[in-house]
Design an enzyme around this catalytic site. Structure first.
Site, mmCIF file in Angstrom:
data_model
loop_
_atom_site.group_PDB
_atom_site.id
_atom_site.type_symbol
_atom_site.label_atom_id
_atom_site.label_comp_id
_atom_site.label_asym_id
_atom_site.label_seq_id
_atom_site.Cartn_x
_atom_site.Cartn_y
_atom_site.Cartn_z
ATOM 1 N N CYS A 265 27.755 -16.863 -8.644
ATOM 2 C CA CYS A 265 27.788 -17.472 -7.402
ATOM 3 C C CYS A 265 26.808 -17.792 -6.974
ATOM 4 O O CYS A 265 25.029 -17.399 -6.867
ATOM 5 C CB CYS A 265 28.256 -16.268 -6.300
ATOM 6 N N ALA A 266 26.100 -18.739 -7.175
ATOM 7 C CA ALA A 266 24.396 -19.757 -8.033
ATOM 8 C C ALA A 266 23.989 -20.339 -6.917
ATOM 9 O O ALA A 266 23.053 -20.116 -7.099
ATOM 10 C CB ALA A 266 24.689 -20.467 -9.163
ATOM 11 N N ALA A 267 24.786 -21.041 -6.048
ATOM 12 C CA ALA A 267 24.396 -21.662 -4.952
ATOM 13 C C ALA A 267 23.311 -21.136 -3.432
ATOM 14 O O ALA A 267 23.581 -19.787 -4.154
ATOM 15 C CB ALA A 267 25.093 -22.921 -4.083
ATOM 16 N N PRO A 268 22.334 -21.516 -3.331
ATOM 17 C CA PRO A 268 21.860 -22.637 -3.741
ATOM 18 C C PRO A 268 20.466 -22.645 -4.970
ATOM 19 O O PRO A 268 19.994 -23.748 -5.254
ATOM 20 C CB PRO A 268 20.525 -22.986 -2.504
ATOM 21 N N GLY A 270 18.286 -19.847 -6.394
ATOM 22 C CA GLY A 270 17.062 -18.979 -6.517
ATOM 23 C C GLY A 270 17.282 -19.074 -7.288
ATOM 24 O O GLY A 270 17.014 -18.595 -8.180
ATOM 25 N N LYS A 271 18.707 -17.822 -7.590
ATOM 26 C CA LYS A 271 17.677 -17.283 -8.751
ATOM 27 C C LYS A 271 18.286 -17.886 -10.581
ATOM 28 O O LYS A 271 17.986 -17.098 -10.726
ATOM 29 C CB LYS A 271 19.066 -15.799 -8.515
ATOM 30 N N ASP A 313 36.064 -21.190 -8.489
ATOM 31 C CA ASP A 313 36.078 -19.815 -8.531
ATOM 32 C C ASP A 313 35.521 -18.744 -9.691
ATOM 33 O O ASP A 313 37.013 -18.441 -10.362
ATOM 34 C CB ASP A 313 37.924 -19.887 -8.145
ATOM 35 N N CYS A 384 23.324 -8.900 -0.223
ATOM 36 C CA CYS A 384 22.341 -9.569 0.712
ATOM 37 C C CYS A 384 22.992 -7.658 1.982
ATOM 38 O O CYS A 384 22.633 -8.748 3.167
ATOM 39 C CB CYS A 384 21.897 -10.378 0.853
HETATM 40 C C1 LIG Z 1 24.265 -14.901 -2.292
HETATM 41 S S1 LIG Z 1 25.044 -16.581 -2.191
HETATM 42 C C2 LIG Z 1 24.165 -17.105 -3.382
HETATM 43 C C3 LIG Z 1 22.698 -16.785 -3.731
HETATM 44 C C4 LIG Z 1 22.362 -17.835 -5.215
HETATM 45 N N1 LIG Z 1 22.266 -16.465 -6.009
HETATM 46 C C5 LIG Z 1 20.976 -17.290 -4.505
HETATM 47 O O1 LIG Z 1 20.098 -16.832 -5.213
HETATM 48 O O2 LIG Z 1 20.064 -18.725 -4.118
HETATM 49 C C6 LIG Z 1 26.995 -16.280 -2.140
HETATM 50 C C7 LIG Z 1 26.795 -17.180 -2.665
HETATM 51 O O3 LIG Z 1 29.023 -17.285 -3.631
HETATM 52 C C8 LIG Z 1 28.894 -18.655 -3.353
HETATM 53 N N2 LIG Z 1 30.592 -18.418 -3.653
HETATM 54 C C9 LIG Z 1 31.667 -17.823 -2.178
HETATM 55 N N3 LIG Z 1 32.390 -17.386 -3.220
HETATM 56 C C10 LIG Z 1 32.713 -17.387 -4.123
HETATM 57 C C11 LIG Z 1 33.353 -17.529 -5.448
HETATM 58 N N4 LIG Z 1 35.292 -16.804 -5.423
HETATM 59 N N5 LIG Z 1 33.824 -18.313 -6.360
HETATM 60 C C12 LIG Z 1 32.760 -19.216 -6.863
HETATM 61 N N6 LIG Z 1 31.032 -18.817 -6.027
HETATM 62 C C13 LIG Z 1 31.615 -18.222 -4.552
HETATM 63 C C14 LIG Z 1 29.050 -19.343 -1.710
HETATM 64 O O4 LIG Z 1 28.995 -20.627 -2.032
HETATM 65 C C15 LIG Z 1 27.476 -18.791 -2.236
HETATM 66 O O5 LIG Z 1 26.662 -19.770 -2.478
#
Ligand SMILES: C[S@@+](CC[C@H](N)C(=O)[O-])C[C@H]1O[C@@H](n2cnc3c(N)ncnc32)[C@H](O)[C@@H]1O
Length: 436
Positions: A265-268, A270-271, A313, A384
Site C-alpha cells: 500500500c505504497a502511495a505516496p 514515503g516508506k 488491489d 496509523c
Molecule cells: C497509509 S497509506 C500508505 C502510506 C505509504 N505507505 C507511505 O509511507 O507513504 C495507505 C495506502 O493504501 C492504499 N490502498 C487502500 N486500499 C488498498 C488496496 N486494497 N490495495 C492497495 N492499496 C490500497 C491507499 O490508496 C493509500 O495510498
C-alpha cells in the site's frame, strides 16, 4: 458563496476568513479538508500568500471546532444559516477563543469577519448579527467559557464518541493523547543516508540559518516549518518529509541487497523511498489508486531511486506474477486516528463504525499478502491508527490464524509532542513466516 472579488483585498484577513469559511462549510458537508481547500482554491484562485492564510485559518478551526460550535450554540438562538455563515462564525471564534494563542488582535478579527460577511451577497444580510455575536463573545468571554467547560467536545475539540473511545482504550494516557492531537505538527525530515549523514545535514541547516534537532536515527525536526521547496537539499533528494514514527518502518523490515520486496500500500511512497535508501532491493510498489501512485513515481524521481510501480488491489492476486517476496510491507488503509495533528478534520469526518469496516478490509489484505511471502520471510504490518480493533487486536488474531511468529516491533506508539520525542501515533507488528 457569491463573492464580489473586487470588494476584498486578497491580502486582507477578511479575504482569508471568507476563503477558510468556504472550505470549512465543505468539511461540514463531509468533504476532507485537503479536498475542500483544493476546491476553494480552484474556485477563487487566491494568490500564494492568501492560500497560506486560508489554509492556516481552516486548520486552526478544525482544532477548535468543538469549542467554536459549543459557543455558537450559546450565542445564537438557532444554528446560523446558510452553512457558510455558520462556518465563518466558527472560523472567527477559533481565532479569538484562546487569548494566549491569538494570531491576530481580537478586534481586528471581529472587524474583518464583518467585512467578509458584507462582501458575500449570500450572507451579507447577517452583517449585524455577526458583529453582535462576536462582540458579545468578547464581552462575556469568561462566563461563556465557564459554561462550555462542562462540555467535553468543547474542552477537548473532538466528538464525544472519539473522546470516550480513547478513554476506554488508554485509561491512563487519554488526556495526553487528545492534547497531542491538537498540537500543530512539526516538519520532520528523513536524511537520505545514501547521500549524507545527519551531522552533515544539521551543519547544512545551520549554514542556511534554519535550525533543527535530531529526533531519531535519520530524523531531523526543523525548528520552524517552511514550504518543502525551501528545505535545503529537498529538490536534490538529500532529504524527504516524513514523521519520526513512520521512519521506523523501513529499518524494522530488515532489507538486504538483492531481496524481492513488496510495498503493498505504497502511495505516496514515503516508506518506499526509505526502503530503497537502505538497500539495493528489487522493489514492487503497489497501490490501488493510480493517481496516488503517480506521487510515488515523483518521489522516487526526486530521490533518484527505482521501483516497479503497479496499480492493483493488495487484497487480491490478479497483479501477482506468482514469485514469492522476501519482505512485505503492509501499511494498510485505516482510520488515521493516530495522525490527527496533521489531519485535524479526520476526527470530525470519521464515524464510530469506521474502524470495524476498515479492520475487515485490512484483514483480507493481510491474509492475501501472507500467501505471497516466502517461508522464512518477514511481513511488517503498519497502521496509523490508535484503535486496537485495527491494530493490536488485528495483529494478535493474524498471528493465531497463520501461526506467524511475532518478532520484536514497537507495537502501539502513542502520539507524542515533547522536546526530544515528537512523533505521530503508529502501530507496528512484525511477523516471521516459519521456514517449514
Ligand atoms: C497509509 S497509506 C500508505 C502510506 C505509504 N505507505 C507511505 O509511507 O507513504 C495507505 C495506502 O493504501 C492504499 N490502498 C487502500 N486500499 C488498498 C488496496 N486494497 N490495495 C492497495 N492499496 C490500497 C491507499 O490508496 C493509500 O495510498
Amino acid at each position: 458563496m457569491t463573492v464580489h472579488q473586487h470588494a476584498l483585498k486578497t491580502d486582507s484577513l477578511a479575504y482569508a476568513l471568507l476563503g477558510a469559511a468556504y472550505a470549512v462549510a465543505l468539511v461540514r458537508k463531509g468533504t476532507a479538508l485537503p479536498q475542500a481547500l483544493a476546491q476553494t482554491f480552484a474556485r477563487f484562485d487566491p494568490p500564494a500568500p492568501a492560500r497560506g492564510a486560508i489554509q492556516d485559518i481552516a486548520y486552526r478551526t478544525m482544532r477548535r471546532w468543538g469549542q467554536a460550535n459549543a459557543l455558537l450554540t450559546l450565542l445564537t438562538q438557532k444554528p446560523p444559516e446558510p452553512p457558510l455563515l455558520h462556518a465563518l462564525l466558527s472560523c472567527a471564534l477559533s481565532l479569538i477563543v484562546d487569548a494566549d494563542e491569538a494570531a491576530y488582535e481580537t478586534f481586528t478579527v471581529v472587524n474583518q469577519a464583518v467585512t467578509a460577511v458584507a462582501a458575500d451577497s449570500d450572507i451579507a444580510h447577517a452583517k449585524g448579527m455577526v458583529n453582535a455575536v462576536l462582540r458579545r463573545f468578547l464581552r462575556e468571554r469568561n462566563e461563556l467559557l465557564r459554561q462550555t467547560a462542562e462540555n467535553p467536545e468543547a474542552v477537548w475539540n473532538y466528538p464525544r464518541w472519539w473522546i470516550d473511545a480513547i478513554k476506554t482504550a488508554y485509561p491512563r494516557e487519554w488526556q495526553s493523547i487528545l492534547q497531542a492531537g491538537n498540537a500543530a505538527p512539526p516538519l520532520t525530515l528523513r536524511i537520505n543516508r545514501r547521500s549524507l549523514s545527519v551531522d552533515d545535514y544539521l551543519h547544512k541547516l545551520s549554514e542556511n540559518a534554519m535550525p533543527g534537532v535530531q529526533i531519531g536515527p535519520d530524523a531531523v525536526r526543523l525548528d520552524q516549518p517552511v514550504p518543502v521547496h525551501r528545505i535545503p537539499g529537498f529538490d536534490q533528494g538529500l532529504v524527504s518529509v516524513q514523521d519520526a514514527a513512520a521512519q521506523l518502518a523501513a529499518p524494522l523490515l530488515d532489507v538486504h541487497d538483492g531481496m524481492r520486496v513488496l510495498d503493498a500500500c505504497a502511495a505516496p511512497g514515503g516508506k518506499t523511498g526509505h526502503l530503497l535508501e537502505l538497500a539495493d532491493v528489487d522493489l514492487t510498489a503497489l497501490d490501488h489508486d493510480p493517481q496516488r501512485l503517480v506521487r510515488v513515481e515523483q518521489n522516487l524521481q526526486r530521490l533518484k531511486l527505482q521501483a516497479t510501480l503497479k496499480v492493483g488491489d493488495a487484497g487480491s492476486d490478479n497483479w501477482w506474477d506468482g514469485k514469492h517476496f522476501d519482505r512485505i510491507l503492509a501499511d494498510v488503509p485505516c482510520t488515521a486516528s493516530g495522525i490527527v495533528r496533521r489531519h485535524p478534520d479526520i476526527r470530525w469526518l470519521r464515524r464510530k463504525g469506521d474502524a470495524a469496516q476498515l479492520a475487515t478490509l485490512s484483514r483480507q489484505i493481510l491474509d492475501n499478502l501472507w500467501r505471497m511471502l516466502r517461508p522464512d520471510g518477514k511481513l511488517l504490518f503498519v497502521t496509523c491508527s490508535l484503535w486496537p480493533q485495527e491494530s493490536e487486536a488485528q495483529a494478535a488474531a493474524f498471528a493465531v490464524r497463520h501461526q506467524a511468529i511475532r518478532l520484536f516491533a514497537p507495537g502501539q506508539l502513542l502520539p507524542k509532542a515533547e522536546a526530544g520525542v515528537d512523533h505521530d501515533g503508529l502501530f507496528y507488528a512484525l511477523f516471521h513466516k516459519p521456514a517449514n
